[in-house]
Design a protein around this motif. Structure first.
Motif, PDB file in Angstrom:
ATOM      1  N   ALA A 101      39.221 -47.176 -24.403  1.00 30.55           N
ATOM      2  CA  ALA A 101      39.215 -46.109 -23.398  1.00 30.55           C
ATOM      3  C   ALA A 101      40.461 -45.237 -23.554  1.00 30.55           C
ATOM      4  O   ALA A 101      40.385 -44.003 -23.516  1.00 30.55           O
ATOM      5  CB  ALA A 101      39.156 -46.696 -21.994  1.00 30.55           C
ATOM      6  N   LEU A 102      41.606 -45.883 -23.752  1.00 31.68           N
ATOM      7  CA  LEU A 102      42.844 -45.124 -23.953  1.00 31.68           C
ATOM      8  C   LEU A 102      42.778 -44.331 -25.249  1.00 31.68           C
ATOM      9  O   LEU A 102      43.176 -43.157 -25.293  1.00 31.68           O
ATOM     10  CB  LEU A 102      44.044 -46.074 -23.974  1.00 31.68           C
ATOM     11  N   LEU A 129      42.407 -49.190 -13.368  1.00 31.20           N
ATOM     12  CA  LEU A 129      42.093 -50.612 -13.522  1.00 31.20           C
ATOM     13  C   LEU A 129      42.787 -51.473 -12.466  1.00 31.20           C
ATOM     14  O   LEU A 129      42.232 -52.476 -12.012  1.00 31.20           O
ATOM     15  CB  LEU A 129      42.492 -51.082 -14.919  1.00 31.20           C
ATOM     16  N   GLN A 130      43.982 -51.071 -12.077  1.00 28.40           N
ATOM     17  CA  GLN A 130      44.725 -51.851 -11.090  1.00 28.40           C
ATOM     18  C   GLN A 130      44.207 -51.616  -9.675  1.00 28.40           C
ATOM     19  O   GLN A 130      44.189 -52.531  -8.851  1.00 28.40           O
ATOM     20  CB  GLN A 130      46.212 -51.499 -11.161  1.00 28.40           C
ATOM     21  N   TYR A 131      43.770 -50.376  -9.407  1.00 28.60           N
ATOM     22  CA  TYR A 131      43.284 -50.024  -8.073  1.00 28.60           C
ATOM     23  C   TYR A 131      41.927 -49.322  -8.180  1.00 28.60           C
ATOM     24  O   TYR A 131      41.805 -48.132  -7.875  1.00 28.60           O
ATOM     25  CB  TYR A 131      44.282 -49.104  -7.367  1.00 28.60           C
ATOM     26  N   PRO A 132      40.893 -50.032  -8.620  1.00 23.07           N
ATOM     27  CA  PRO A 132      39.597 -49.374  -8.840  1.00 23.07           C
ATOM     28  C   PRO A 132      39.000 -48.753  -7.580  1.00 23.07           C
ATOM     29  O   PRO A 132      38.404 -47.673  -7.645  1.00 23.07           O
ATOM     30  CB  PRO A 132      38.715 -50.507  -9.379  1.00 23.07           C
ATOM     31  N   ASP A 133      39.152 -49.420  -6.425  1.00 22.33           N
ATOM     32  CA  ASP A 133      38.622 -48.850  -5.185  1.00 22.33           C
ATOM     33  C   ASP A 133      39.354 -47.571  -4.821  1.00 22.33           C
ATOM     34  O   ASP A 133      38.746 -46.588  -4.383  1.00 22.33           O
ATOM     35  CB  ASP A 133      38.748 -49.855  -4.031  1.00 22.33           C
ATOM     36  N   GLY A 147      35.377 -39.080 -16.357  1.00 21.26           N
ATOM     37  CA  GLY A 147      34.137 -39.619 -16.910  1.00 21.26           C
ATOM     38  C   GLY A 147      34.373 -40.960 -17.589  1.00 21.26           C
ATOM     39  O   GLY A 147      33.610 -41.917 -17.405  1.00 21.26           O
ATOM     40  N   THR A 148      35.447 -41.040 -18.359  1.00 26.10           N
ATOM     41  CA  THR A 148      35.786 -42.295 -19.031  1.00 26.10           C
ATOM     42  C   THR A 148      36.087 -43.393 -18.022  1.00 26.10           C
ATOM     43  O   THR A 148      35.629 -44.538 -18.166  1.00 26.10           O
ATOM     44  CB  THR A 148      37.000 -42.093 -19.963  1.00 26.10           C
ATOM     45  N   MET A 149      36.857 -43.050 -16.982  1.00 31.12           N
ATOM     46  CA  MET A 149      37.194 -44.049 -15.959  1.00 31.12           C
ATOM     47  C   MET A 149      35.952 -44.515 -15.205  1.00 31.12           C
ATOM     48  O   MET A 149      35.805 -45.698 -14.893  1.00 31.12           O
ATOM     49  CB  MET A 149      38.210 -43.485 -14.964  1.00 31.12           C
ATOM     50  N   ALA A 150      35.046 -43.590 -14.909  1.00 27.81           N
ATOM     51  CA  ALA A 150      33.825 -43.960 -14.194  1.00 27.81           C
ATOM     52  C   ALA A 150      33.003 -44.955 -15.008  1.00 27.81           C
ATOM     53  O   ALA A 150      32.491 -45.947 -14.481  1.00 27.81           O
ATOM     54  CB  ALA A 150      32.998 -42.710 -13.883  1.00 27.81           C
TER      55      ALA A 150
END
Length: 200
Positions: A179-180, A96-100, A160-163
């Motif tokens: 999500a967590l 979340l802090q660094y999505p790129d 998968g969850t992060m995507a």
């Protein structure tokens, strides 16, 4: 002078990561990266001899940052279940802090075999530490191949969850909190408990 050189290099790396993650490999060029970072193309070539060298550095640098953060979180406790909880929370926080950066490390397929090998080499070192915790949580008689399978499924679930969280949260009513919770539940089920950190 040295600090200025480091600053220039870091800005080039940051610009490259952003372009690569948002537009893909073909969109990255030394001219484009230099312009995005606010420097001349010549300045970019003083630090990196080619586009390939720049991207290889970016991938290695970002993965190293990621691995360092994850291992630092897990080192905060000796309790293996708490380690898994901290790992899940830190993974979510990083994404979340660094999505790129997260996308570039895990979700973007790179065409350069050298970059892939660099990333895979770093991954092996990082995952060895996570695997050690996983093996402690599984029954003593668990075969090494089954430990590997549990770790693989954990990471597949996590990515998968992060995507979904980064790209398509609305259709799945996905947010940071659930999500967590999803990650902890899945990790717990894979490791023999209803939820990571729960006590039977």
């Amino acid at each position: 002078m040295l600090s200025e050189e480091i600053s220039v290099k870091q800005r080039l790396v940051t610009a490259t990561a952003r372009i690569f993650a948002e537009e893909g490999y073909e969109a990255v060029s030394m001219r484009r990266v230099a312009a995005e970072a606010g420097y001349s193309q010549m300045a970019a070539y003083r630090h990196f001899e080619s586009k390939e060298a720049l991207i290889q550095h970016v991938c290695a640098d970002l993965y190293q940052q990621f691995a360092t953060r994850m291992m630092a979180e897990m080192a905060k406790t000796d309790d293996p279940w708490k380690k898994i909880h901290l790992f899940a929370a830190a993974l979510l926080r990083f994404a979340l802090q660094y999505p790129d950066h997260y996308s570039l490390i895990f979700l973007v397929r790179h065409p350069d075999p050298k970059v892939i090998e660099t990333r895979e080499s770093l991954a092996r070192g990082f995952l060895a530490g996570v695997r050690e915790t996983v093996s402690v949580l599984l029954p003593p008689e668990t075969r090494p191949a089954d430990v590997d399978a549990a770790l693989r499924r954990m990471m597949a679930s996590a990515h998968g969850t992060m995507a979904l969280l980064l790209a398509h949260p609305q259709p799945y009513a996905l947010n940071r909190t659930n999500a967590l919770r999803d990650l902890e539940t899945t990790f717990g089920l894979l490791l023999g408990r209803g939820q990571a950190g729960s006590r039977s």
